[in-house]
Design an enzyme around this catalytic site. Structure first.
Site, mmCIF file in Angstrom:
data_model
loop_
_atom_site.group_PDB
_atom_site.id
_atom_site.type_symbol
_atom_site.label_atom_id
_atom_site.label_comp_id
_atom_site.label_asym_id
_atom_site.label_seq_id
_atom_site.Cartn_x
_atom_site.Cartn_y
_atom_site.Cartn_z
ATOM 1 N N HIS A 165 4.089 -37.478 7.410
ATOM 2 C CA HIS A 165 3.117 -36.445 7.054
ATOM 3 C C HIS A 165 3.248 -35.940 5.624
ATOM 4 O O HIS A 165 2.387 -35.210 5.143
ATOM 5 C CB HIS A 165 3.234 -35.230 7.985
ATOM 6 C CG HIS A 165 4.411 -34.352 7.665
ATOM 7 N ND1 HIS A 165 5.681 -34.641 8.070
ATOM 8 C CD2 HIS A 165 4.500 -33.203 6.943
ATOM 9 C CE1 HIS A 165 6.505 -33.697 7.639
ATOM 10 N NE2 HIS A 165 5.824 -32.825 6.949
HETATM 11 C C1 UD1 Z 1 3.026 -28.238 5.666
HETATM 12 C C2 UD1 Z 1 4.067 -27.977 4.601
HETATM 13 C C3 UD1 Z 1 5.154 -29.026 4.676
HETATM 14 C C4 UD1 Z 1 5.719 -29.159 6.075
HETATM 15 C C5 UD1 Z 1 4.588 -29.355 7.083
HETATM 16 C C6 UD1 Z 1 5.172 -29.340 8.485
HETATM 17 C C7 UD1 Z 1 3.161 -26.913 2.575
HETATM 18 C C8 UD1 Z 1 2.790 -27.124 1.155
HETATM 19 N N1 UD1 Z 1 3.490 -28.008 3.266
HETATM 20 O O1 UD1 Z 1 2.424 -29.461 5.344
HETATM 21 O O2 UD1 Z 1 6.207 -28.667 3.795
HETATM 22 O O3 UD1 Z 1 6.581 -30.256 6.105
HETATM 23 O O4 UD1 Z 1 3.640 -28.293 6.951
HETATM 24 O O5 UD1 Z 1 4.366 -29.957 9.415
HETATM 25 O O6 UD1 Z 1 3.151 -25.807 3.031
HETATM 26 N N2 UD1 Z 1 -4.326 -29.583 9.622
HETATM 27 C C9 UD1 Z 1 -5.033 -29.565 10.798
HETATM 28 N N3 UD1 Z 1 -4.621 -28.700 11.766
HETATM 29 C C10 UD1 Z 1 -3.567 -27.854 11.628
HETATM 30 C C11 UD1 Z 1 -2.856 -27.886 10.414
HETATM 31 C C12 UD1 Z 1 -3.257 -28.750 9.417
HETATM 32 O O7 UD1 Z 1 -6.007 -30.300 10.971
HETATM 33 O O8 UD1 Z 1 -3.244 -27.099 12.556
HETATM 34 C C13 UD1 Z 1 -4.731 -30.562 8.579
HETATM 35 C C14 UD1 Z 1 -5.759 -30.017 7.600
HETATM 36 O O9 UD1 Z 1 -6.622 -31.048 7.254
HETATM 37 C C15 UD1 Z 1 -4.907 -29.662 6.403
HETATM 38 C C16 UD1 Z 1 -3.801 -30.702 6.458
HETATM 39 O O10 UD1 Z 1 -3.587 -30.938 7.836
HETATM 40 O O11 UD1 Z 1 -5.615 -29.712 5.195
HETATM 41 C C17 UD1 Z 1 -2.510 -30.265 5.797
HETATM 42 O O12 UD1 Z 1 -2.061 -29.022 6.332
HETATM 43 P P1 UD1 Z 1 -1.153 -28.032 5.441
HETATM 44 O O13 UD1 Z 1 -0.716 -26.894 6.270
HETATM 45 O O14 UD1 Z 1 -1.849 -27.710 4.158
HETATM 46 O O15 UD1 Z 1 0.071 -28.915 5.034
HETATM 47 P P2 UD1 Z 1 1.016 -29.837 5.916
HETATM 48 O O16 UD1 Z 1 0.784 -31.251 5.530
HETATM 49 O O17 UD1 Z 1 0.868 -29.473 7.342
HETATM 50 N N1 UDP Z 2 7.841 -31.997 15.734
HETATM 51 C C1 UDP Z 2 7.229 -31.769 16.968
HETATM 52 N N2 UDP Z 2 6.203 -32.582 17.340
HETATM 53 C C2 UDP Z 2 5.770 -33.615 16.580
HETATM 54 C C3 UDP Z 2 6.409 -33.848 15.341
HETATM 55 C C4 UDP Z 2 7.430 -33.000 14.935
HETATM 56 O O1 UDP Z 2 7.609 -30.854 17.699
HETATM 57 O O2 UDP Z 2 4.832 -34.312 16.994
HETATM 58 C C5 UDP Z 2 8.936 -31.104 15.343
HETATM 59 C C6 UDP Z 2 10.102 -31.779 14.659
HETATM 60 O O3 UDP Z 2 10.921 -32.407 15.608
HETATM 61 C C7 UDP Z 2 10.748 -30.615 13.939
HETATM 62 C C8 UDP Z 2 9.551 -29.750 13.553
HETATM 63 O O4 UDP Z 2 8.469 -30.191 14.368
HETATM 64 O O5 UDP Z 2 11.564 -29.861 14.822
HETATM 65 C C9 UDP Z 2 9.125 -29.793 12.115
HETATM 66 O O6 UDP Z 2 8.813 -31.052 11.726
HETATM 67 P P1 UDP Z 2 7.713 -31.458 10.615
HETATM 68 O O7 UDP Z 2 7.946 -32.899 10.471
HETATM 69 O O8 UDP Z 2 6.369 -30.992 10.939
HETATM 70 O O9 UDP Z 2 8.095 -30.630 9.272
HETATM 71 P P2 UDP Z 2 9.270 -30.718 8.192
HETATM 72 O O10 UDP Z 2 10.557 -30.525 8.908
HETATM 73 O O11 UDP Z 2 9.175 -32.020 7.477
HETATM 74 O O12 UDP Z 2 8.960 -29.611 7.253
#
Ligand code: UD1
Ligand code: UDP
Length: 356
Positions: free
Chosen positions: A204
């Site tokens: 991701h």
């Molecule tokens: C964010 C964090 C990242 C973390 C990750 C955990 C930042 C800059 N990044 O990244 O450090 O590792 O969360 O999972 O804060 N979206 C949905 N539904 C949701 C959430 C997101 O569809 O509930 C989609 C949207 O298109 C959105 C994209 O995912 O634009 C990215 O979501 P965003 O929260 O901006 O960043 P993450 O990639 O989730």
């Molecule tokens: N995680 C989860 N379901 C998923 C993928 C990840 O519960 O489908 C959990 C993962 O095991 C960890 C937490 O979500 O405990 C955060 O992981 P993510 O990869 O979203 O974020 P990061 O740690 O890279 O910021």
């Protein structure tokens, strides 16, 4: 003693589950604020239910957006909440935009900030998380570093006071929930997978999903490896969107599923033969379960997992991923760099002793 805890993204729910519980047991009054950065049920609600995290006092409903607009909207909404609630401290977790907004909003209102998972560094400022970490740590008064490496990183940046290393609250979370995962999770049967005969993958990170060449290389590697064993990949919504623009080839052994719950991922991780991931949390969890990990990045903040021999930083080239996966092996079992499983309790104790 009143604290405002600010969360917004999936990894923060896991961390807050442990710390919120410990804070409330320590008699601290907590106002829980969800920025709404993650909002799909399988990215948010499922964690609150499964981990029995108290219902947030506020959900700001910020949602997705570019960094500036998302963080800016959080800042404005958080400022309103903090002005109304007047907490003695603000508590933030990790390195997301919710972390940065929470720290900045509080610091500008002269509310001291405590940061859980302080001191992590990749030394790659192309990562949005690296900017968030550096700024948050500079604004924090209390810095809960999960490892000795994190402590040293903070000291190198001139931060001398307020650092505590009690270990990693994600280790606490795994110790607390791993038995429950084996009892409650039905994910293996549901996917017709058998222990130690499949691999788990998660992808991701923005640097991989926004660069379609890298994303294609990763998915090509997964497709080739999945001819050798099934690979299950719970797809982050960011990755699902990105995959709409590249021609990936799937096969029946590359199993793409919706994001799964915490108990389901713990079971999938613990029973995998190996794990391929660009997630910070998943790299650590692989280590906690002593499952070999291949990190789909060019660097990692969690160097202890590499030093202990359980994690290989393979980059994102197809051949290097395949080679790392084929030679995945066990590391040392006598390394415990993430504490003793009581990080959350120790953090809550320190916060509970703070003057109002
Ligand atoms: C964010 C964090 C990242 C973390 C990750 C955990 C930042 C800059 N990044 O990244 O450090 O590792 O969360 O999972 O804060 N979206 C949905 N539904 C949701 C959430 C997101 O569809 O509930 C989609 C949207 O298109 C959105 C994209 O995912 O634009 C990215 O979501 P965003 O929260 O901006 O960043 P993450 O990639 O989730
Ligand atoms: N995680 C989860 N379901 C998923 C993928 C990840 O519960 O489908 C959990 C993962 O095991 C960890 C937490 O979500 O405990 C955060 O992981 P993510 O990869 O979203 O974020 P990061 O740690 O890279 O910021």
């Amino acid at each position: 003693m009143k604290i405002a805890s600010i969360v917004g993204a999936r990894p923060q729910f896991v961390k807050a589950a442990m710390v919120s519980r410990a804070l409330r047991s320590a008699g601290v009054t907590e106002t829980l604020v969800h920025t709404g950065q993650h909002y799909d049920d399988n990215m948010s609600k499922v964690f609150f239910e499964e981990l029995r995290i108290p219902k947030p006092d506020y959900n700001l409903g910020i949602g997705s957006g570019d960094h500036g607009s998302q963080t800016g909207r959080m800042l404005e909404a958080l400022e309103n909440v903090l002005q109304r609630e007047k907490p003695n401290w603000a508590l933030v977790y990790g390195d997301t935009n919710s972390t940065l907004a929470g720290a900045l909003a509080a610091a500008k209102l002269h509310i001291p900030v405590a940061h859980v998972e302080a001191g992590l560094r990749s030394f790659n400022r192309q990562m949005p998380e690296e900017i968030n970490r550096i700024v948050t740590d500079q604004l924090s008064t209390l810095l809960f570093a999960p490892t000795e490496t994190a402590v040293r990183n903070l000291q190198r940046e001139g931060i001398a006071d307020g650092i505590h290393n009690f270990g990693d609250v994600m280790y606490d979370a795994v110790l607390t929930h791993r038995e429950l995962a084996t009892i409650q999770s039905r994910i293996l049967g549901g996917l017709n997978l058998h222990p130690k005969t499949y691999a788990l993958a998660t992808v991701h990170r923005a640097e991989n999903t926004e660069d379609l060449r890298r994303l294609l290389e990763i998915f090509e590697a997964l497709r080739i490896l999945s001819r050798e064993l099934p690979i299950v990949l719970p797809l982050h919504p960011r990755t699902r969107h990105a995959l709409e623009s590249i021609p990936i080839l799937v096969n029946a052994q590359l199993i793409l599923i919706e994001p799964v719950s915490y108990l389901d991922i713990l079971l999938l991780e613990s029973q995998a033969r190996f794990i391929l991931t660009d997630s910070g949390g998943v790299q650590k969890e692989a280590f906690f379960f002593r499952v070999p990990c291949i990190t789909l990045r060019d660097e990692t903040e969690w160097v202890e997992t590499v030093d202990a021999g359980w994690n290989v930083v393979a980059g994102t080239r197809r051949e290097s991923i395949i080679q790392a996966a084929r030679s995945a092996q066990a590391g040392r079992c006598d390394a415990y760099p993430f504490g003793d499983g009581n990080a959350a309790q120790n953090i809550a104790r320190v916060i509970g002793q703070l003057a109002e």
